[in-house]
Design an enzyme around this catalytic site. Structure first.
Site, PDB file in Angstrom:
ATOM      1  N   CYS A 155     125.585 -64.545  99.884  1.00 19.39           N
ATOM      2  CA  CYS A 155     125.759 -64.626  98.348  1.00 19.39           C
ATOM      3  C   CYS A 155     127.880 -65.082  98.190  1.00 19.39           C
ATOM      4  O   CYS A 155     128.202 -63.787  98.167  1.00 19.39           O
ATOM      5  CB  CYS A 155     125.332 -63.846  96.829  1.00 19.39           C
ATOM      6  N   THR A 161     126.340 -58.828  97.252  1.00 13.99           N
ATOM      7  CA  THR A 161     125.102 -57.664  96.217  1.00 13.99           C
ATOM      8  C   THR A 161     124.994 -57.376  97.586  1.00 13.99           C
ATOM      9  O   THR A 161     124.903 -57.277  98.040  1.00 13.99           O
ATOM     10  CB  THR A 161     124.257 -58.327  95.297  1.00 13.99           C
ATOM     11  N   SER A 191     121.710 -56.650  97.750  1.00 13.58           N
ATOM     12  CA  SER A 191     120.581 -57.539  98.065  1.00 13.58           C
ATOM     13  C   SER A 191     120.977 -58.835  99.538  1.00 13.58           C
ATOM     14  O   SER A 191     119.798 -59.232 100.027  1.00 13.58           O
ATOM     15  CB  SER A 191     119.643 -58.010  96.955  1.00 13.58           C
ATOM     16  N   CYS A 192     121.903 -58.995  98.659  1.00 20.69           N
ATOM     17  CA  CYS A 192     122.191 -60.055  99.920  1.00 20.69           C
ATOM     18  C   CYS A 192     123.746 -60.047 100.410  1.00 20.69           C
ATOM     19  O   CYS A 192     124.414 -60.760  99.508  1.00 20.69           O
ATOM     20  CB  CYS A 192     121.985 -61.584  99.013  1.00 20.69           C
ATOM     21  N   GLY A 193     124.106 -60.675 101.438  1.00 22.39           N
ATOM     22  CA  GLY A 193     125.356 -60.596 102.058  1.00 22.39           C
ATOM     23  C   GLY A 193     125.304 -62.222 101.923  1.00 22.39           C
ATOM     24  O   GLY A 193     126.931 -62.054 102.406  1.00 22.39           O
TER      25      GLY A 193
END
Length: 289
Positions: free
Chosen positions: A130, A124, A126-128
């Site tokens: 995940c 996503t 916001s957070c690679g």
């Protein structure tokens, strides 16, 4: 290097209502576009072509080829640009979907290592990290890990200017206020290349993809400047590209600091307003007061 070569528009203008104090009024606002990009690879000989979906990442449209190639490189699926035959949007897909799919065709003599074929990612903006099974699964060994670092010296005054220079070249951030950037500077503070994206990891993959495609790697004697915080994954991607000097405008995470020490990467944080925190400094680097 060129500072930016966006392939498509990345900003949309919409109607909003803006309120201030006890007044409100109708106006227009620029927002950052966020859409999915599916990254596929095609490999094998002509008689036995195989295709695999590697990742779906939420990104800002533009520089999709660089993003796909940079992602494959920083995740260790390819080790060089010579392993790529071509990258394209699929012609067989309907027009609505094809722009959000990138197929990277590998050379016939190269079969990628796909971690037992279970290395699928959903990242996503916001957070690679995940979607990856564990921290150990993203400790990809860098091709440049054993490369001898080049000594370099940079002044504090040069470092203090980098955050302002990065923001001044962020076209989409100026318009929307909601997009990340990664920029490569030389030790004199000159901007060499910059990429933007709603995902900080995507911005860096685009930048590394650009550097790989133009034969710039490893970026040993350059400074990577991050518009936000320095996460573990960003330092991992920097290590994959042979970057040994990273300066973040935001804070680094504890794992980012640990990884910077492991790869002997100079890591700076909170680089703004004529101040900076030095979390790790390579013995090959000198910071002159």
């Amino acid at each position: 290097m060129k500072t930016n070569t966006s392939e498509t528009t990345s900003v949309r203008r919409i109607d909003i209502i803006r309120a201030k104090d006890h007044d409100s009024y109708a106006c227009t606002d620029d927002i950052s576009i966020e859409e999915p990009l599916e990254i596929r690879i095609s490999y094998g000989c002509k008689e036995q072509k195989e295709s695999k979906n590697i990742s779906v990442t939420m990104r800002t449209p533009g520089n999709d080829t660089e993003l796909a190639i940079g992602f494959l490189f920083t995740e260790g699926i390819i080790s060089g640009y010579h392993q790529i035959q071509k990258a394209e949007h699929p012609v067989a897909e309907c027009s609505r979907n094809r722009e959000n799919i990138m197929v990277v065709h590998l050379t016939e003599d190269f079969i990628p290592q796909l971690m037992k074929a279970d290395r699928n990612f959903y990242t996503t903006s916001s957070c690679g990290v995940c979607g990856k099974g564990s921290i150990e699964s993203i400790r990809t060994v860098s091709s440049f890990q054993d490369l001898q670092k080049q000594p370099c010296a940079v002044t504090l005054d040069t470092l203090y200017q980098l955050s302002g220079k990065l923001q001044s070249f962020q076209n989409n951030f100026s318009a929307t206020g909601g997009i990340h950037a990664s920029g490569i500077f030389d030790i004199h503070g000159n901007l060499l290349a910059l990429r933007e994206d709603v995902g900080r990891h995507n911005a860096l993959d685009k930048l590394i993809g650009h550097s790989l495609m133009t034969g710039q790697l490893p970026l040993q004697d350059k400074i990577l400047v991050l518009s936000g915080r320095a996460s573990f994954e960003l330092i991992q991607k920097a290590a994959m590209a042979g970057i040994s000097f990273v300066a973040a405008i935001g804070a680094p995470s504890s794992l980012a600091i640990d990884l910077a020490k492991e790869f002997d990467i100079t890591l700076l944080g909170f680089l703004r307003d004529n101040r900076v925190n030095i979390y790790h400094k390579s013995n090959c680097h000198e910071i002159i007061e």
